[in-house]
Design an enzyme around this catalytic site. Structure first.
Site, PDB file in Angstrom:
ATOM      1  N   SER A  10    -100.040 -11.951 -36.234  1.00 27.68           N
ATOM      2  CA  SER A  10     -99.640 -11.686 -34.847  1.00 27.68           C
ATOM      3  C   SER A  10     -98.763 -10.450 -34.769  1.00 27.68           C
ATOM      4  O   SER A  10     -97.865 -10.263 -35.586  1.00 27.68           O
ATOM      5  CB  SER A  10     -98.880 -12.871 -34.259  1.00 27.68           C
ATOM      6  OG  SER A  10     -98.469 -12.574 -32.932  1.00 27.68           O
ATOM      7  N   HIS A  37    -101.957 -20.563 -25.603  1.00 24.51           N
ATOM      8  CA  HIS A  37    -102.700 -19.752 -24.632  1.00 24.51           C
ATOM      9  C   HIS A  37    -103.987 -20.441 -24.157  1.00 24.51           C
ATOM     10  O   HIS A  37    -104.900 -19.787 -23.664  1.00 24.51           O
ATOM     11  CB  HIS A  37    -103.021 -18.361 -25.217  1.00 24.51           C
ATOM     12  CG  HIS A  37    -101.802 -17.499 -25.352  1.00 24.51           C
ATOM     13  ND1 HIS A  37    -101.771 -16.360 -26.139  1.00 24.51           N
ATOM     14  CD2 HIS A  37    -100.568 -17.603 -24.809  1.00 24.51           C
ATOM     15  CE1 HIS A  37    -100.556 -15.817 -26.064  1.00 24.51           C
ATOM     16  NE2 HIS A  37     -99.813 -16.548 -25.267  1.00 24.51           N
ATOM     17  N   ARG A  53    -104.731  -5.787 -30.993  1.00 21.90           N
ATOM     18  CA  ARG A  53    -103.953  -4.568 -31.212  1.00 21.90           C
ATOM     19  C   ARG A  53    -104.094  -3.979 -32.610  1.00 21.90           C
ATOM     20  O   ARG A  53    -103.444  -2.987 -32.929  1.00 21.90           O
ATOM     21  CB  ARG A  53    -102.471  -4.852 -30.898  1.00 21.90           C
ATOM     22  CG  ARG A  53    -102.259  -5.262 -29.459  1.00 21.90           C
ATOM     23  CD  ARG A  53    -100.836  -5.708 -29.154  1.00 21.90           C
ATOM     24  NE  ARG A  53    -100.764  -6.228 -27.785  1.00 21.90           N
ATOM     25  CZ  ARG A  53    -101.099  -7.472 -27.435  1.00 21.90           C
ATOM     26  NH1 ARG A  53    -101.492  -8.331 -28.356  1.00 21.90           N
ATOM     27  NH2 ARG A  53    -101.027  -7.847 -26.172  1.00 21.90           N
ATOM     28  N   ILE A  90    -107.749 -18.695 -28.971  1.00 24.43           N
ATOM     29  CA  ILE A  90    -108.554 -19.607 -28.154  1.00 24.43           C
ATOM     30  C   ILE A  90    -109.880 -19.909 -28.839  1.00 24.43           C
ATOM     31  O   ILE A  90    -110.812 -20.394 -28.216  1.00 24.43           O
ATOM     32  CB  ILE A  90    -108.796 -19.020 -26.740  1.00 24.43           C
ATOM     33  CG1 ILE A  90    -109.509 -17.652 -26.828  1.00 24.43           C
ATOM     34  CG2 ILE A  90    -107.482 -18.854 -25.993  1.00 24.43           C
ATOM     35  CD1 ILE A  90    -110.114 -17.209 -25.506  1.00 24.43           C
TER      36      ILE A  90
HETATM   37  P1  OAD Z   1    -102.688  -8.815 -31.971  1.00 22.51           P
HETATM   38  O1  OAD Z   1    -104.046  -8.211 -31.957  1.00 22.51           O
HETATM   39  O2  OAD Z   1    -101.684  -8.262 -31.054  1.00 22.51           O
HETATM   40  O3  OAD Z   1    -102.086  -8.753 -33.449  1.00 22.51           O
HETATM   41  C1  OAD Z   1    -102.855  -9.103 -34.560  1.00 22.51           C
HETATM   42  C2  OAD Z   1    -102.150  -8.611 -35.812  1.00 22.51           C
HETATM   43  O4  OAD Z   1    -102.839  -9.112 -36.957  1.00 22.51           O
HETATM   44  C3  OAD Z   1    -102.125  -7.092 -35.941  1.00 22.51           C
HETATM   45  O5  OAD Z   1    -100.839  -6.684 -36.304  1.00 22.51           O
HETATM   46  C4  OAD Z   1    -103.137  -6.808 -37.059  1.00 22.51           C
HETATM   47  O6  OAD Z   1    -102.821  -5.651 -37.815  1.00 22.51           O
HETATM   48  C5  OAD Z   1    -103.015  -8.070 -37.899  1.00 22.51           C
HETATM   49  N1  OAD Z   1    -104.233  -8.384 -38.660  1.00 22.51           N
HETATM   50  C6  OAD Z   1    -105.508  -8.377 -38.210  1.00 22.51           C
HETATM   51  N2  OAD Z   1    -106.362  -8.778 -39.155  1.00 22.51           N
HETATM   52  C7  OAD Z   1    -105.622  -9.022 -40.279  1.00 22.51           C
HETATM   53  C8  OAD Z   1    -105.937  -9.456 -41.603  1.00 22.51           C
HETATM   54  N3  OAD Z   1    -107.189  -9.733 -41.977  1.00 22.51           N
HETATM   55  N4  OAD Z   1    -104.918  -9.595 -42.493  1.00 22.51           N
HETATM   56  C9  OAD Z   1    -103.638  -9.315 -42.116  1.00 22.51           C
HETATM   57  N5  OAD Z   1    -103.289  -8.915 -40.871  1.00 22.51           N
HETATM   58  C10 OAD Z   1    -104.258  -8.768 -39.952  1.00 22.51           C
HETATM   59  O7  OAD Z   1    -102.907 -10.397 -31.740  1.00 22.51           O
HETATM   60  P2  OAD Z   1    -101.865 -11.472 -31.195  1.00 22.51           P
HETATM   61  O8  OAD Z   1    -100.501 -11.208 -31.695  1.00 22.51           O
HETATM   62  O9  OAD Z   1    -102.457 -12.797 -31.441  1.00 22.51           O
HETATM   63  O10 OAD Z   1    -103.101 -13.093 -25.160  1.00 22.51           O
HETATM   64  O11 OAD Z   1    -101.916 -11.174 -29.643  1.00 22.51           O
HETATM   65  C11 OAD Z   1    -101.146 -11.961 -28.776  1.00 22.51           C
HETATM   66  C12 OAD Z   1    -101.819 -12.132 -27.463  1.00 22.51           C
HETATM   67  O12 OAD Z   1    -102.163 -10.862 -26.889  1.00 22.51           O
HETATM   68  C13 OAD Z   1    -103.164 -12.833 -27.497  1.00 22.51           C
HETATM   69  O13 OAD Z   1    -103.060 -14.233 -27.586  1.00 22.51           O
HETATM   70  C14 OAD Z   1    -103.795 -12.430 -26.214  1.00 22.51           C
HETATM   71  C15 OAD Z   1    -103.478 -10.964 -26.279  1.00 22.51           C
HETATM   72  O14 OAD Z   1    -103.468 -10.291 -25.087  1.00 22.51           O
HETATM   73  C16 OAD Z   1    -103.580 -13.153 -23.910  1.00 22.51           C
HETATM   74  O15 OAD Z   1    -104.632 -12.644 -23.601  1.00 22.51           O
HETATM   75  C17 OAD Z   1    -102.716 -13.897 -22.927  1.00 22.51           C
END
Ligand code: OAD
Ligand code: ZN
Length: 249
Positions: A191, A120, A34, A104
């Site tokens: 996250s 997950h 996201r 993962i």
């Molecule tokens: P998201 O992609 O939803 O969130 C990642 C967050 O990390 C975002 O707010 C980004 O802005 C931030 N971010 C990325 N790179 C960064 C960096 N270098 N420094 C600081 N912040 C950074 O990922 P998750 O919360 O892990 O599940 O997503 C949760 C679940 O949604 C995943 O496990 C997956 C997905 O659908 C399934 O598929 C079941």
């Protein structure tokens, strides 16, 4: 400054716990979901969350495999980031009691972390959705690159990696909640906190919560009264600064 404050909190803490999300691995070269360059923005399809939706997978596994093939290709190239190593060190020095990861990619384990709970799931095992036959990572990797949709040798059923799709139960939830309850310092790193039940876990922490996340994250399930630090910075840059006060990596 925030890094110094965070370092002081780590010095005082005895039982640190981490919930990591896809943001901790973007510096390794694995896109998140996201964020600005996240998979759900770049996938170029409507309702991209259906890539990981279990009922969609049962109807048409080809969409998932189209993206999974790219993920597996990326996984062969990447290395753990500074932040992965930093949290592995916290365990080594006896400060960290466990890592709950939504990822993962197994980069925590590859950085040396031992107590990792992949809520997950992971890609290390795959199963036939029809007969349940198990396949190792190597076997499924080979099949995924040779076949459009990997199929079971025994029955021809579709093979699915042991990762948790939307609509499937998460793994180790009781243990994760127990870890949060035991912890006196709980990190949420990278996250968006929108996916439950993972996003419900920080609230179980008895101590204080630190969020390190660039950009927006959901506070729907996060008791802000417990949050003592929000760091809107790059994860590796921030933990490098924290490490300058601790010198553990
Ligand atoms: P998201 O992609 O939803 O969130 C990642 C967050 O990390 C975002 O707010 C980004 O802005 C931030 N971010 C990325 N790179 C960064 C960096 N270098 N420094 C600081 N912040 C950074 O990922 P998750 O919360 O892990 O599940 O997503 C949760 C679940 O949604 C995943 O496990 C997956 C997905 O659908 C399934 O598929 C079941
Ligand atoms: Zn089978």
């Amino acid at each position: 400054d925030l890094a110094a404050k965070c370092a002081d909190m780590i010095k005082e803490a005895k039982k640190i716990c981490l919930l990591s999300g896809a943001g901790i691995s973007t510096n390794a070269g694995i896109p998140d979901f996201r964020g600005p360059k996240g998979l759900y923005r770049t996938a170029g399809i409507e309702n991209p969350e259906r890539i990981f939706d279990i009922s969609y997978f049962y109807r048409d596994p080809s969409l998932f495999y189209r993206f999974h093939r790219e993920f597996l290709r990326a996984l062969q190239q990447v290395q753990p980031t500074f932040a992965h190593k930093f949290f592995a060190k916290l365990e080594e020095i006896g400060k960290l009691i466990g890592i709950i990861t939504q990822n993962i990619d197994s980069l925590h384990q590859r950085a040396g972390s031992k107590k990792v709970y992949e809520i997950h799931g992971g890609v290390w095992e795959s199963f036939c959705v029809k007969c349940g036959k198990a396949y190792t990572y190597e076997e499924s990797l080979k099949k995924t690159f040779e076949e459009d949709i990997p199929r079971c040798d025994a029955c021809g059923g579709v093979i699915k990696p042991d990762i948790v799709f939307f609509g499937e139960p998460v793994k180790y939830l009781d243990k994760c909640i127990q870890l949060a309850r035991e912890s006196d310092l709980f990190f949420v790193v990278g996250s968006s906190l929108v996916v439950t039940p993972a996003a419900l876990i920080p609230a179980e922490c008895r101590g204080t919560i630190v969020v390190v996340n660039k950009g927006e994250f959901s506070t729907a399930y996060l008791p802000m009264s417990k949050v003592s630090l929000v760091v809107d910075e790059d994860i590796d840059a921030f933990f490098r600064s924290v490490n300058e006060h601790l010198n553990i990596v």
